[in-house]
Motif scaffolding. Sequence first.
Motif, short mmCIF file in Angstrom:
data_model
loop_
_atom_site.label_atom_id
_atom_site.label_comp_id
_atom_site.label_asym_id
_atom_site.label_seq_id
_atom_site.Cartn_x
_atom_site.Cartn_y
_atom_site.Cartn_z
N THR A 3 83.70 80.58 -27.27
CA THR A 3 85.00 80.18 -27.81
C THR A 3 85.18 78.67 -27.75
O THR A 3 85.59 78.04 -28.73
CB THR A 3 86.13 80.87 -27.01
OG1 THR A 3 85.95 82.28 -27.09
CG2 THR A 3 87.50 80.52 -27.57
N VAL A 4 84.89 78.09 -26.57
CA VAL A 4 85.07 76.64 -26.41
C VAL A 4 84.09 75.88 -27.29
O VAL A 4 84.39 74.78 -27.76
CB VAL A 4 84.91 76.26 -24.92
CG1 VAL A 4 85.04 74.75 -24.73
CG2 VAL A 4 85.94 76.96 -24.07
N PHE A 12 87.64 75.98 -32.26
CA PHE A 12 88.39 75.65 -31.04
C PHE A 12 89.30 74.44 -31.27
O PHE A 12 90.23 74.21 -30.51
CB PHE A 12 87.43 75.38 -29.88
CG PHE A 12 88.11 75.22 -28.55
CD1 PHE A 12 88.72 76.30 -27.93
CD2 PHE A 12 88.17 73.99 -27.92
CE1 PHE A 12 89.35 76.16 -26.70
CE2 PHE A 12 88.79 73.84 -26.70
CZ PHE A 12 89.38 74.93 -26.09
N THR A 13 89.01 73.64 -32.33
CA THR A 13 89.86 72.47 -32.59
C THR A 13 91.30 72.87 -32.87
O THR A 13 92.20 72.04 -32.73
CB THR A 13 89.33 71.67 -33.79
OG1 THR A 13 89.19 72.55 -34.90
CG2 THR A 13 87.99 71.02 -33.48
N LYS A 14 91.52 74.12 -33.25
CA LYS A 14 92.90 74.53 -33.52
C LYS A 14 93.76 74.48 -32.26
O LYS A 14 94.98 74.41 -32.33
CB LYS A 14 92.95 75.94 -34.12
CG LYS A 14 92.51 77.04 -33.17
CD LYS A 14 92.41 78.37 -33.89
CE LYS A 14 91.98 79.47 -32.95
NZ LYS A 14 91.75 80.74 -33.66
N TYR A 15 93.08 74.54 -31.06
CA TYR A 15 93.81 74.42 -29.81
C TYR A 15 94.05 72.96 -29.43
O TYR A 15 94.66 72.67 -28.42
CB TYR A 15 93.06 75.12 -28.68
CG TYR A 15 92.92 76.60 -28.93
CD1 TYR A 15 94.03 77.43 -28.91
CD2 TYR A 15 91.67 77.16 -29.19
CE1 TYR A 15 93.91 78.78 -29.15
CE2 TYR A 15 91.54 78.51 -29.44
CZ TYR A 15 92.66 79.32 -29.42
OH TYR A 15 92.54 80.66 -29.66
N GLY A 43 89.77 90.48 -19.95
CA GLY A 43 88.98 89.26 -19.78
C GLY A 43 89.56 88.11 -20.58
O GLY A 43 89.61 86.97 -20.11
N GLU A 44 89.99 88.40 -21.80
CA GLU A 44 90.60 87.36 -22.65
C GLU A 44 91.89 86.85 -22.02
O GLU A 44 92.16 85.65 -22.02
CB GLU A 44 90.88 87.95 -24.02
CG GLU A 44 91.28 86.93 -25.06
CD GLU A 44 91.43 87.57 -26.43
OE1 GLU A 44 90.44 87.63 -27.14
OE2 GLU A 44 92.55 88.02 -26.75
N SER A 45 92.67 87.76 -21.42
CA SER A 45 93.93 87.35 -20.79
C SER A 45 93.66 86.49 -19.56
O SER A 45 94.32 85.47 -19.35
CB SER A 45 94.73 88.60 -20.38
OG SER A 45 95.02 89.39 -21.49
N PHE A 90 89.32 85.09 -28.08
CA PHE A 90 87.87 84.92 -27.97
C PHE A 90 87.22 84.80 -29.34
O PHE A 90 87.53 85.54 -30.27
CB PHE A 90 87.26 86.12 -27.24
CG PHE A 90 87.27 85.99 -25.75
CD1 PHE A 90 87.28 84.75 -25.13
CD2 PHE A 90 87.25 87.12 -24.94
CE1 PHE A 90 87.27 84.61 -23.75
CE2 PHE A 90 87.25 87.01 -23.56
CZ PHE A 90 87.26 85.75 -22.97
N SER A 91 86.28 83.84 -29.45
CA SER A 91 85.39 83.79 -30.60
C SER A 91 84.02 84.22 -30.09
O SER A 91 83.37 83.45 -29.40
CB SER A 91 85.31 82.36 -31.17
OG SER A 91 86.53 81.95 -31.67
#
Length: 771
Positions: free
Chosen positions: A441-442, A447-450, A713-715, A731-732
């Motif tokens: 994901t990172v 991830f740039t959307k974050y 896990g995502e949470s 998650f990606s």
Amino acid sequence: MFFQIIRNDFLRNKLISVTTMLFITAATMLVSIVAILTVNLVGSIDTLTKQAKIPDFLQMHNGDIDKERLQSFAIEHKNVKDFQVLDFLNITGSKIQLGENSLIDNIQDNGFSTQSPNFDYLLDLDGQPIDPAVGELYVPIGYMKEGIAQVGDQAKIAGKEFQIAGFLRDAQMNSPLASSKRFLVHEQDYQELASEGTLEYLIEFQLKDSSKTNQFETAYADAGLEANGPTLTGGLFKVINGLSDGIMIAMILLIGFLIVMIAFMCIRFTLLTKIEEDYREIGTMKAIGLRLADIKKIYLAKYAVIALVGCLIGLILSFIFSHPLLENIRLYIGESDYASWSILLAVFGSGFVFLLVIGYIHFLLRRFRKISAASAIRTGSPEEKTARRNYFFLSKNRLLPTNVFMGIKDVFSRKKLYVTMFIVLLLSCFIMIVPWNTHQTVSSPSFTKYLGFGDMDLMISMYQSDEPLKSEQQVVNYLNEDSSINKFVQIISKSFKAKTEDGLEEKIVIELGDHAAFPIEYNTGKAPEQPNEIALSSMNAAAFEKQVGDTIEIITDNGTKNFVVSGIYSNILNGGKTAKANFSDETAPTMWLNYYIKLSDTSQIAAIAEEMSQALPFVKVTDANNHKQQVFGTTMASIKTVAKVALIVALFITGLVSILFMKLLVAKDKPAIAMLKAIGFTNQDLANQYAVRGIFILIIGVAGGSILASTLGESITGMAISFFGVDSLTFSSHPLIYLGFPVLMLFVTLLATKLGTNQAGKITIAENIKE
């Protein structure tokens, strides 16, 4: 007597005893490592903060400055303890040569400073303020870690030669997450470089009461003082310094917690199996009048020895393995004053695990109360409960091969027996997937959307200049004429005031422009479409206590106006406190101006960025993906290391537990195996049946673990990464994570099942049916 019993039992059940000890060792080691890393990280940040004397409030400013007015403000404000203005000479990376390496591709704002007179010191690796001599250059510690510079190297800055005398720790800009880096030179050298860069000011305040930083920030904004740049606080410096290592510690803690759970599952399984094996002996001991407490002591003593040895080995290993993990903390942040406390806390953590294991075993041994002496002596084993209604009949099976049917039937018939293996495989799958999904994901471009902006290729940033309109027009003309640009949008960041729920006025930075051109992901709600709508970053939403649909009062050039909160988004830049809107305002001060750019051909990003930098020397051109790599590179590397370790640990657990479980299952099923042999099943048939059981449990466990990793896990990861200002993380993943890892587990399970059931063929019919 206890020693003799323990020794004999250990020799008879070496695999079970060693496996149990290994899990306790691993759990203790991870818990102790987390304790050591946490104490050292917190202690190092605290020590660095004290040594460097970081400011409680920092306003970066680009443009003209009135130092006398700032001095007057500092004297009049009662909460100001100390005040200073530092120069930060920003020199483009193309003019910086360190040894053989140029910083031409470096996205950081590299600035040159002299040593601070009062506070905010730049420190050497021993934690002492540096006093550079003429011709000496001290380089940010991060460039040593990246292998860009070494002590003794010759450096050339804008044509002037220096010798790299050492490396510095900067409590403000140390972290890879900080977008600026400070070099330290002598005053004389600084004056010679002054004409080669762009001067920026660091307006710094130390406060008597740092808990009132927000009120001070508002007072500073009310005074209309210099504010053409980001605003940062002492608390944010601490968070940024500890973020990369903090995420790694959080992941180790999660894995450690899961391994403690797996250890408990294994202890439960092995202990209950042992009780079944000793069922007749336990009944005999009760029959001759041995007290229940004395019988418990026999079992408790054995596991107490195993737990004690496991905890001691785990504690020793934690001291060994924590050293390489501490290297990054020591390098970037320095030594901790609380190092001795970390040892004590590690010992306490190990003791806690030991007491937890003993308490759990004591809890499990309550089963002795239910054992009837007469029944135990007569039957020699507890009555096995099976499903009251059997829906699986071999005679009615038309779909599955006989061995497959027999294996699946056994799992459904003795569900409680297989629960342990199912949970262990589920947790192993969880341990394996979550760190890799986090890394994926990172690392992903999305991830740039974050980061608070959409899917762009380049960003042009422009601060205030003497002729802003002329510079803006020059940029717009260039972008319109460049055929390589697919689309672009202008976003202006302006400083306003917003009213809090208490009626106070606080500064708020609003990005004005068309936010639909490069859409971002909103945690809730949507982008502002109407002039009376505004979207808040999650940090601002929390600070102003607003939700989607609420209204917030913004003071504009037309007076106070109510805006409806249309959405809340995550943002990890500019301290995480931003807002987005699309109204027009001509009076509020412009802080900076950005152009988001999408190219027609993304393979030419680097070349186009270089062309833009040369054509528009007064702007900063940022490659969005390269920016993410340089800012999050260390964090991604830490997560990848944890992910690799987690993969190995999970496969090891899968193999070890599968072997253990199959061996215990074969021992338990001796009469049943003898019976199957007697009616004609071959050793290969039996091996296939056990393999089916293992694979069937693996499939259910992997499915459950995958679902759990994608939800819980995502949470959990979202909670850990929320310190970035990212509230809602999705998650990606990659297909190999959900397809490749189960294949690895399948391979390990099959191998373990083969090893664990190799004794099944040696079971004789006569002896076991006779029993």
